[in-house]
Scaffold this motif. Structure first.
Motif, PDB file in Angstrom:
ATOM      1  N   SER A 184     -45.230  49.155  -2.536  1.00 20.67           N
ATOM      2  CA  SER A 184     -44.453  48.146  -3.254  1.00 20.67           C
ATOM      3  C   SER A 184     -43.773  47.250  -2.234  1.00 20.67           C
ATOM      4  O   SER A 184     -43.323  47.708  -1.175  1.00 20.67           O
ATOM      5  CB  SER A 184     -43.415  48.800  -4.170  1.00 20.67           C
ATOM      6  N   THR A 185     -43.718  45.959  -2.546  1.00 19.39           N
ATOM      7  CA  THR A 185     -43.052  44.996  -1.663  1.00 19.39           C
ATOM      8  C   THR A 185     -42.145  44.095  -2.483  1.00 19.39           C
ATOM      9  O   THR A 185     -42.375  43.844  -3.669  1.00 19.39           O
ATOM     10  CB  THR A 185     -44.066  44.130  -0.888  1.00 19.39           C
ATOM     11  N   LEU A 186     -41.119  43.589  -1.810  1.00 19.55           N
ATOM     12  CA  LEU A 186     -40.157  42.686  -2.425  1.00 19.55           C
ATOM     13  C   LEU A 186     -39.955  41.499  -1.489  1.00 19.55           C
ATOM     14  O   LEU A 186     -39.771  41.668  -0.283  1.00 19.55           O
ATOM     15  CB  LEU A 186     -38.820  43.406  -2.644  1.00 19.55           C
ATOM     16  N   ASP A 187     -40.008  40.293  -2.065  1.00 18.58           N
ATOM     17  CA  ASP A 187     -39.773  39.068  -1.306  1.00 18.58           C
ATOM     18  C   ASP A 187     -38.766  38.223  -2.083  1.00 18.58           C
ATOM     19  O   ASP A 187     -39.084  37.677  -3.144  1.00 18.58           O
ATOM     20  CB  ASP A 187     -41.092  38.311  -1.107  1.00 18.58           C
ATOM     21  N   VAL A 188     -37.539  38.135  -1.569  1.00 21.54           N
ATOM     22  CA  VAL A 188     -36.456  37.412  -2.234  1.00 21.54           C
ATOM     23  C   VAL A 188     -35.986  36.287  -1.319  1.00 21.54           C
ATOM     24  O   VAL A 188     -35.668  36.530  -0.147  1.00 21.54           O
ATOM     25  CB  VAL A 188     -35.264  38.329  -2.564  1.00 21.54           C
ATOM     26  N   ASN A 189     -35.952  35.077  -1.840  1.00 21.07           N
ATOM     27  CA  ASN A 189     -35.473  33.927  -1.080  1.00 21.07           C
ATOM     28  C   ASN A 189     -34.422  33.197  -1.908  1.00 21.07           C
ATOM     29  O   ASN A 189     -34.641  32.917  -3.090  1.00 21.07           O
ATOM     30  CB  ASN A 189     -36.630  32.978  -0.766  1.00 21.07           C
ATOM     31  N   THR A 190     -33.283  32.899  -1.292  1.00 20.04           N
ATOM     32  CA  THR A 190     -32.237  32.207  -2.040  1.00 20.04           C
ATOM     33  C   THR A 190     -31.465  31.262  -1.130  1.00 20.04           C
ATOM     34  O   THR A 190     -30.943  31.670  -0.090  1.00 20.04           O
ATOM     35  CB  THR A 190     -31.256  33.212  -2.688  1.00 20.04           C
ATOM     36  N   PRO A 191     -31.395  29.972  -1.488  1.00 19.61           N
ATOM     37  CA  PRO A 191     -30.465  29.066  -0.791  1.00 19.61           C
ATOM     38  C   PRO A 191     -29.037  29.491  -1.091  1.00 19.61           C
ATOM     39  O   PRO A 191     -28.723  29.951  -2.193  1.00 19.61           O
ATOM     40  CB  PRO A 191     -30.787  27.699  -1.393  1.00 19.61           C
ATOM     41  N   LEU A 192     -28.155  29.319  -0.109  1.00 18.56           N
ATOM     42  CA  LEU A 192     -26.776  29.755  -0.264  1.00 18.56           C
ATOM     43  C   LEU A 192     -25.832  28.612  -0.618  1.00 18.56           C
ATOM     44  O   LEU A 192     -24.640  28.848  -0.837  1.00 18.56           O
ATOM     45  CB  LEU A 192     -26.306  30.441   1.018  1.00 18.56           C
ATOM     46  N   ASP A 193     -26.357  27.376  -0.680  1.00 19.40           N
ATOM     47  CA  ASP A 193     -25.548  26.245  -1.122  1.00 19.40           C
ATOM     48  C   ASP A 193     -26.448  25.250  -1.844  1.00 19.40           C
ATOM     49  O   ASP A 193     -27.676  25.376  -1.845  1.00 19.40           O
ATOM     50  CB  ASP A 193     -24.809  25.593   0.044  1.00 19.40           C
ATOM     51  N   ASP A 194     -25.847  24.266  -2.482  1.00 17.42           N
ATOM     52  CA  ASP A 194     -26.601  23.331  -3.308  1.00 17.42           C
ATOM     53  C   ASP A 194     -27.585  22.497  -2.491  1.00 17.42           C
ATOM     54  O   ASP A 194     -28.638  22.103  -2.997  1.00 17.42           O
ATOM     55  CB  ASP A 194     -25.643  22.406  -4.067  1.00 17.42           C
ATOM     56  N   GLU A 195     -27.263  22.212  -1.246  1.00 19.68           N
ATOM     57  CA  GLU A 195     -28.139  21.380  -0.417  1.00 19.68           C
ATOM     58  C   GLU A 195     -29.157  22.204   0.360  1.00 19.68           C
ATOM     59  O   GLU A 195     -29.951  21.658   1.116  1.00 19.68           O
ATOM     60  CB  GLU A 195     -27.301  20.557   0.573  1.00 19.68           C
ATOM     61  N   ALA A 196     -29.135  23.526   0.187  1.00 20.36           N
ATOM     62  CA  ALA A 196     -30.043  24.444   0.890  1.00 20.36           C
ATOM     63  C   ALA A 196     -29.928  24.313   2.403  1.00 20.36           C
ATOM     64  O   ALA A 196     -30.896  24.506   3.134  1.00 20.36           O
ATOM     65  CB  ALA A 196     -31.492  24.232   0.451  1.00 20.36           C
ATOM     66  N   THR A 197     -28.733  23.980   2.896  1.00 17.03           N
ATOM     67  CA  THR A 197     -28.531  23.964   4.345  1.00 17.03           C
ATOM     68  C   THR A 197     -28.485  25.385   4.907  1.00 17.03           C
ATOM     69  O   THR A 197     -28.765  25.600   6.090  1.00 17.03           O
ATOM     70  CB  THR A 197     -27.230  23.242   4.711  1.00 17.03           C
ATOM     71  N   MET A 198     -28.135  26.337   4.041  1.00 20.05           N
ATOM     72  CA  MET A 198     -28.187  27.750   4.411  1.00 20.05           C
ATOM     73  C   MET A 198     -29.084  28.472   3.421  1.00 20.05           C
ATOM     74  O   MET A 198     -29.018  28.230   2.218  1.00 20.05           O
ATOM     75  CB  MET A 198     -26.790  28.374   4.417  1.00 20.05           C
ATOM     76  N   ALA A 199     -29.923  29.366   3.940  1.00 17.96           N
ATOM     77  CA  ALA A 199     -30.829  30.118   3.076  1.00 17.96           C
ATOM     78  C   ALA A 199     -31.024  31.514   3.637  1.00 17.96           C
ATOM     79  O   ALA A 199     -31.001  31.729   4.855  1.00 17.96           O
ATOM     80  CB  ALA A 199     -32.179  29.407   2.949  1.00 17.96           C
ATOM     81  N   LEU A 200     -31.212  32.441   2.725  1.00 21.94           N
ATOM     82  CA  LEU A 200     -31.403  33.845   3.086  1.00 21.94           C
ATOM     83  C   LEU A 200     -32.696  34.338   2.459  1.00 21.94           C
ATOM     84  O   LEU A 200     -32.997  34.029   1.299  1.00 21.94           O
ATOM     85  CB  LEU A 200     -30.222  34.681   2.584  1.00 21.94           C
ATOM     86  N   ARG A 201     -33.472  35.107   3.239  1.00 21.53           N
ATOM     87  CA  ARG A 201     -34.711  35.683   2.721  1.00 21.53           C
ATOM     88  C   ARG A 201     -34.772  37.153   3.120  1.00 21.53           C
ATOM     89  O   ARG A 201     -34.398  37.516   4.243  1.00 21.53           O
ATOM     90  CB  ARG A 201     -35.927  34.946   3.266  1.00 21.53           C
ATOM     91  N   LEU A 202     -35.259  37.965   2.203  1.00 25.68           N
ATOM     92  CA  LEU A 202     -35.394  39.394   2.467  1.00 25.68           C
ATOM     93  C   LEU A 202     -36.789  39.839   2.062  1.00 25.68           C
ATOM     94  O   LEU A 202     -37.208  39.657   0.916  1.00 25.68           O
ATOM     95  CB  LEU A 202     -34.351  40.193   1.679  1.00 25.68           C
ATOM     96  N   ASN A 203     -37.512  40.435   3.013  1.00 23.03           N
ATOM     97  CA  ASN A 203     -38.799  41.063   2.733  1.00 23.03           C
ATOM     98  C   ASN A 203     -38.662  42.562   2.973  1.00 23.03           C
ATOM     99  O   ASN A 203     -38.110  42.985   3.997  1.00 23.03           O
ATOM    100  CB  ASN A 203     -39.895  40.495   3.627  1.00 23.03           C
ATOM    101  N   ALA A 204     -39.160  43.345   2.021  1.00 21.62           N
ATOM    102  CA  ALA A 204     -39.071  44.798   2.126  1.00 21.62           C
ATOM    103  C   ALA A 204     -40.374  45.413   1.638  1.00 21.62           C
ATOM    104  O   ALA A 204     -41.078  44.835   0.798  1.00 21.62           O
ATOM    105  CB  ALA A 204     -37.892  45.326   1.307  1.00 21.62           C
ATOM    106  N   ALA A 205     -40.713  46.586   2.168  1.00 16.37           N
ATOM    107  CA  ALA A 205     -41.938  47.278   1.764  1.00 16.37           C
ATOM    108  C   ALA A 205     -41.720  48.774   1.814  1.00 16.37           C
ATOM    109  O   ALA A 205     -41.045  49.294   2.713  1.00 16.37           O
ATOM    110  CB  ALA A 205     -43.105  46.881   2.665  1.00 16.37           C
TER     111      ALA A 205
END
Length: 708
Positions: free
Chosen positions: A195-216
């Motif tokens: 099983s794998t998980l791929d989560v991506n989320t901008p941390l502000d409205d302009e997407a100047t900061m973004a976080l991504r997490l991949n797990a397996a």
């Protein structure tokens, strides 16, 4: 070509992120003015996702975001879509579509495997431009891979140590501007679950900061008796556009891997097939070998002005491998009693790399220069212990009985048990210039200076070997755009790789040195939907370690190997419904000088002919809309199965894999993969006739992808 080339310029060009804006303004008879519209679309970058099978940009060959069609060297890019279609968690199957890449020793299936490119073996892997083959790193996991790039030919002018055949650079997944969450589940024969998980989320409205997490998470048995394993991966990444001119990227990866160590089957009297491909000749009671790795890297980029930028990057990794394994040692005269030894490994390592780059663009008359000036510092430390017993764990290969008493380890300075401490410092300066001479002709000139210090302490024997080397490795290449669709290219470059250890007199070995020549043609067809590269090459490598005739048990750097041939690779969209990727290679690789090997003898695990093809058809409309079906064929010719045994050969084979994907809803996709559909018995690789790894029998896997 002299390695003392004086090179005037140096490289780099940044490139496009690409924003396309369109304004529309009109006026009717009432003089009404329509509102201006701006449309923004993301274009491909050298580190970003690829649509379909064809990548059009890469940084692996130049260190800068450059169109592949303008790179004067062969480069194969296998996007994540290929791994997804194959439902493969590792990159080895993707490498079948690079052309001329053959499988070598995989260290019992536990770590980064060896491979050969264009006939010359290596274990050099890079990830995001950093060397990751130091120590015993785990094999890369597809959950955190955006693309796999195979640069053909010597690349020491950019990366430092390496082999002349080529180098693999893995591009990891990075944060994106749009939010998404994806879960993938798969299950297959031999109780394989992943099983794998791929989560991506901008941390502000302009997407100047973004976080991504991949797990397996992965748990599996095998068609091989008693071989099982489990793996966990966690890979977070963070990007921050601190200002329009400054960008920060941070990436981490933690891998926990436990697996039974497995050297495969054997070939009594050089005959394969006498034992079942599932037969296991270790000891189940030895348990798992653990391999745990942690990686952290960060890079900061700052634009000084419209033409110049700075990049500062830091990469750190550490790991530990430890556990017991019983391994085949000697097949006795009756050709059925196998003597084995017990081994305990405990290796710990740390590797720290710092990079600094200045990139910019200048003009001299009408000539455009894209410059790269780089510096690199690396410190690597390894503490490696190996305990070995005598060859006393006997087993009948046709009627194996497990549970023999665990033998004692043989300690002392006889060489069966070792404890090595290695410390390496490497300092490098890299200079590169990509020149655009006119609308059709471009060139690349580069060189790298390496200062390499290595110390090896043998704690058992109480000896120390030290070596220091300085090396300049140049590269030149040119590409002429004959037509908008056809480009001709040629290049020449050198490589070097330090040899570890020391000779009988205690002196360190000279490093391996290689040189490569290549010429070819690149095609952009079907309105840039299909790319094809054809190339001929000639490679050689000297100072290969060979036996010392005057001192039994010691080596000298006196061997030489040569490889020449032709390869081709293609990828893209034949139509809107058909995507395709494939390759072919003819490789003539042989020993040119050696003290023990036959001159003219073939190199281990290198087929003269190999080829692959995968195609997928996507039903665009009608009752089958949402369905994709496809297949892959992989052919590998016969290969030498043991370096010093010309009578042992691995036979050629061809496998067929089938696949289907059905998009049941906008967010749910179901998948089916039938691997080795005709249940072909084949052998992937060998180290000797006692260590031969068979390929998997026919197996079926189901997968589910869910977008949240």
């Amino acid at each position: 070509m002299s390695s003392r080339l004086s090179l005037p310029g140096l490289l780099a060009s940044g490139t496009l992120l690409g924003l396309v804006s369109a304004g529309a303004q009109a006026q009717d008879t009432g003089s009404a003015v329509l509102e201006t519209m701006t449309i923004t679309t993301e274009q491909e970058t050298a580190t970003g996702p690829v649509t379909g099978y064809r990548a059009q940009r890469s940084a692996s060959a130049t260190g800068t975001d450059t169109p592949i069609s303008e790179t004067p060297q062969s480069l194969s890019v296998i996007p994540a879509q290929v791994l997804e279609d194959l439902d493969s968690p590792r990159i080895e199957r993707a490498l079948d579509f690079a052309g001329g890449v053959a499988r070598q020793n995989d260290f019992g299936g536990l770590t980064l495997y060896g491979y050969s490119v264009r006939g010359l073996a290596t274990s050099e892997f890079y990830k995001d431009g950093y060397s990751v083959n130091r120590g015993y790193m785990n094999s890369p996991d597809a959950a955190n891979i955006e693309r796999v790039e195979v640069l053909k030919g010597p690349v020491s002018s950019l990366y430092g140590r390496g082999d002349p055949g080529g180098t693999i650079n893995i591009v990891s997944k990075r944060p994106q501007s749009q939010p998404f969450t994806r879960i993938d589940l798969s299950a297959g024969r031999w109780d394989r679950y992943r099983s794998t998980l791929d989560v991506n989320t901008p941390l502000d409205d302009e997407a100047t900061m973004a976080l991504r997490l991949n797990a397996a998470l992965e748990d599996h048995d095998s068609f091989r008796d008693h071989r099982a394993g489990e793996r966990q991966l966690l890979a977070p990444s963070f990007s921050w556009t601190m200002s329009p001119d400054t960008r920060l990227l941070m990436q981490a990866e933690v891998v926990r891997n436990r697996q039974v160590f497995d050297r495969g089957v054997l070939a009594p009297g050089n005959r394969l097939g006498l034992v079942q491909r599932s037969a296991y000749f270790g000891e189940p009671s030895d348990g798992y070998v653990s391999n745990n790795n942690e990686t952290l890297q960060a890079e900061l980029e700052h634009d000084l002005n419209d033409g110049w930028s700075l990049r500062l990057a830091k990469h750190y990794k550490q790991g530990r491998l430890n556990g017991y394994a019983t391994e085949s040692a000697v097949l006795q005269a009756d050709q059925r009693t196998l003597a084995r030894d017990l081994r305990y490994r405990d290796s710990k390592w740390q590797d720290a790399i710092t990079q600094f780059e200045l990139r910019g663009q200048i003009y001299t008359g009408d000539i455009e220069h894209n410059l790269l000036i780089g510096a690199e510092y690396e410190r690597y430390a390894l503490d490696q212990r190996l305990l070995r017993s005598a060859d006393t764990r006997l087993i009948d290969i046709y009627m194996p009985v497990y549970g023999r008493p665990r033998p004692a380890f043989v300690t002392g300075p006889d060489g069966r048990s070792t404890h090595i401490n290695e410390l390496v410092y490497n300092r490098a300066l890299n200079l590169q210039n990509q020149l655009r001479l006119n609308d059709r002709l471009s060139a690349l000139i580069g060189a790298r200076y390496d200062h390499y210090d290595q110390r090896l302490d043998n704690e058992v024997a109480g000896t120390r070997a030290e070596q220091t080397h300085e090396k300049i490795t140049p590269r030149v290449g040119a590409l002429y755009q004959l037509t908008p669709e056809v480009g001709l290219f040629a290049n020449a470059s050198r490589s070097f790789k330090p040899n570890g250890g020391a000779g009988a007199n205690g002196s360190p070995f000279d490093p391996e040195e290689g040189i490569g020549y290549e010429a070819g043609v690149k095609f952009d067809l079907l309105d840039n939907r299909l790319g094809i590269t054809l190339a001929a090459f000639h490679l050689s490598k000297k100072n290969v370690l060979t036996a010392d005739r005057n001192e039994t048990g010691f080596s000298i750097a006196a061997g030489e190997v040569r490889s020449r041939g032709f390869d081709a690779q293609f990828s893209g969209q034949l139509t809107d419904a058909i995507r395709v990727i494939g390759a072919y290679a003819y490789v003539d690789a042989e020993v040119r000088r050696d003290n023990t090997l036959e001159v003219g003898g073939r190199l281990l695990n290198v087929p003269r002919h190999s080829g692959s093809l995968m195609t997928v058809y996507d039903f665009q409309d009608g009752h089958l809309h949402g369905l994709e079906v496809g297949g892959a064929v992989n052919y590998v010719g016969n290969r030498a199965g043991e370096t010093e045994n010309p009578d042992f050969e691995l036979p050629s084979y061809a496998t067929v894999d089938l696949l289907a994907r059905y998009k049941a809803t906008d967010n749910l996709t179901l998948g089916l993969n039938l691997n080795n559909a005709f249940d072909r018995t084949y052998y992937e690789r060998s180290y000797s006739n006692l260590w031969v790894m068979p390929g998997e029998p026919r197996n079926l896997a189901f997968s589910l992808s869910l977008n949240l």
